[in-house]
Design an enzyme around this catalytic site. Structure first.
Site, PDB file in Angstrom:
ATOM      1  N   LYS A 197       4.021   7.421   0.119  1.00 51.84           N
ATOM      2  CA  LYS A 197       2.748   6.708   0.243  1.00 51.84           C
ATOM      3  C   LYS A 197       1.607   7.420  -0.479  1.00 51.84           C
ATOM      4  CE  LYS A 197       4.147   4.087   4.248  1.00 51.84           C
ATOM      5  NZ  LYS A 197       5.452   4.664   4.640  1.00 51.84           N
TER       6      LYS A 197
HETATM    7  C1  LIG Z   1       6.451   3.855   4.947  1.00 52.40           C
HETATM    8  C2  LIG Z   1       7.768   4.466   4.788  1.00 52.40           C
HETATM    9  C3  LIG Z   1       8.905   3.678   4.563  1.00 52.40           C
HETATM   10  C4  LIG Z   1       8.847   2.173   4.545  1.00 52.40           C
HETATM   11  O1  LIG Z   1       8.082   1.678   3.470  1.00 52.40           O
HETATM   12  P1  LIG Z   1       7.610   0.159   3.448  1.00 52.40           P
HETATM   13  O2  LIG Z   1       6.709   0.030   2.287  1.00 52.40           O
HETATM   14  O3  LIG Z   1       6.914  -0.052   4.763  1.00 52.40           O
HETATM   15  O4  LIG Z   1       8.832  -0.651   3.343  1.00 52.40           O
HETATM   16  C5  LIG Z   1      10.104   4.331   4.352  1.00 52.40           C
HETATM   17  N1  LIG Z   1      10.204   5.672   4.387  1.00 52.40           N
HETATM   18  C6  LIG Z   1       9.138   6.454   4.611  1.00 52.40           C
HETATM   19  C7  LIG Z   1       9.318   7.934   4.649  1.00 52.40           C
HETATM   20  C8  LIG Z   1       7.886   5.892   4.806  1.00 52.40           C
HETATM   21  O5  LIG Z   1       6.829   6.661   5.010  1.00 52.40           O
END
Ligand SMILES: *Cc1c(COP(=O)(O)O)cnc(C)c1O
Length: 449
Positions: A110
């Protein structure tokens, strides 16, 4: 380039407006009014650095931002990554690759979007002189990444709702041990879906939104999706040419944001073979892709907490395209789903996306197997990508660094996984606030701070 809402009840807006608003005023999600064709750029883009690629891609969308300013915003956004490639690829075998998306400041993918979003907000505040209040709901990693994207930005206050006791202790420390005065981690009693539902209702109060300069950082923000598109492009260029167009991208999925970004890149003309949606035991998307029925279930806390999600908010964007860009149909589906907790598609157009499901027991077994087989340690979210039999070359998106989930790693391979940035956090006293997961309580807290 203008941006439209999936629900079709507001006029098209500029890039900067779409980013500043997050959620559209009709509660829909913003999308480009037409997707550009990237084919003519592919040859030229193949040799660009990560930041150059990001700038070239965003220039097609952020047409209301001056190119030199955009260059600065993008350049600043990828300085806190601890690998020169930003999104490096590891090759585990002839046909198995890992795209490491955990080299940013909070060690999860993210950061790619939220470092950039923080700088977009800062540029916007400088331009308008108007302060903003960022509100987000997190199942762990979004909150940490948002807070770190917005740390020290003048004119920004960051409020992050998270389910108390349901994020990992280190994820919580990344949110609560920042020592920043403009950051408010709000621990709520309830699930991530409760937090997200309350947050959505707060956004629907347009008077309140105007009063506090409300903005969203959840995966619903258009800038996040676009920022995530860039690492699919970068990975595509870095894969060996012989397998590039034969390789399936496997995406550990919760809110559907990550996989949506890849799928949009494919739709923009990049010859990616296809995608697999990899869920944990919270498998609403797996069931949808297998049966054509989108049906709500209770959230079941798992070893991969950032995927403990049932209502996948970004799915609405996919739906918009799957339903031939018909906002009326999107409204009907969303409203039926909201009222009954279920929607049965006559024909669900998966567009070749496949799916898999991994429960907690399998997550531990996979971490062990991958370590034994390849000498490589995966975090519990990434482990879901390794489920089942592989058919042809695969690139699995590693969404978090294993050191964020030390207990699961030790249980699985009897070895520690550590990272220096996480060790530092353990010295700092956490600061968090208990708030009821109701729109009223959240608004009251934000007004008084
Ligand atoms: C947020 C997250 C996900 C899922 O991502 P999405 O965009 O919600 O599908 C998977 N793995 C990790 C480590 C995350 O932080």
């Amino acid at each position: 380039m203008k941006f439209i809402s999936t629900r079709g009840q507001v006029p098209p807006v500029s890039f900067s407006t779409a980013v500043a608003q997050g959620l559209a005023p009709d509660a829909g999600l913003y999308l480009p009014e037409a997707l550009p064709n990237l084919k003519p750029f592919l040859q030229e883009w193949a040799s660009l650095s990560y930041a150059e690629l990001c700038e070239a891609f965003f220039a097609l969308f952020a047409t209301d931002i001056d190119r030199a300013e955009l260059r600065g915003i993008v350049a600043r956004s990828y300085t806190k990554f601890d690998h020169a490639d930003i999104a490096p690829i590891q090759q585990l075998s002839d046909e198995l690759f890992v795209l490491e998306l955990f080299h940013g400041p909070t060690l999860a993918f993210k950061d790619f979007a939220l470092q950039l979003l923080g700088n977009l907000y800062e540029a916007q505040i400088t331009r308008t002189g108007k302060p903003i209040s960022v509100l987000g709901a997190t199942s762990g990693d979004t909150g940490a990444a948002a807070i770190h994207g917005l740390l020290g930005k003048v004119g920004v206050k960051t409020f992050i709702l998270y389910p108390d006791g349901r994020v990992s202790p280190l994820q919580e420390r990344q949110m609560t041990c920042t020592e920043a005065s403009n950051v408010y981690p709000l621990a709520i009693k309830g699930s991530f879906d409760d937090a997200q539902a309350a947050m959505k209702t707060v956004f629907e109060d347009q008077d309140f939104a105007a009063e506090v300069g409300l903005s969203a950082v959840n995966s619903i923000n258009l800038a996040r999706i676009l920022a995530q598109c860039v690492y699919y492009l970068s990975a595509f260029f870095r894969l060996p040419e012989a397998v590039r167009e034969e390789t399936t991208f496997v995406v550990p999925t919760g809110n559907f944001g990550n996989v949506l970004a890849g799928w949009m890149v494919q739709r923009m003309g990049v010859p990616i073979k296809g995608f697999r949606v990899a869920t944990n035991q919270n498998d609403i998307l797996h069931r949808l892709f297998q049966t054509g029925t989108y049906k709500l279930d209770a959230v079941s806390p798992s070893l991969a907490p950032s995927m403990d999600i049932q209502v996948a908010s970004n799915f609405e964007r996919f739906l918009y395209y799957a339903e031939d860009c018909n906002p009326e149909k999107v409204r009907e589906i969303i409203s039926t789903f909201k009222q009954t907790g279920k929607y049965v598609f006559d024909t669900f157009k998966s567009d070749g996306i496949t799916s898999s499901r991994t429960d907690d027991e399998e997550i531990g077994a996979i971490i062990k197997r991958v370590h034994e087989q390849y000498g490589y340690v995966v975090d519990p979210h990434t482990a879901c990508g390794f489920a089942g039999e592989f058919d042809g070359p695969q690139i699995i998106l590693a969404t978090a660094h294993p050191a964020k989930f030390p207990d699961t790693i030790v249980d699985s391979i009897q070895q520690n996984s550590t990272h220096p940035s996480l060790e530092t956090l353990k010295q700092i006293e956490p600061v968090k606030y208990a708030v009821e997961p109701t729109p009223l309580a959240i608004k009251a807290f934000m007004r008084s701070h």
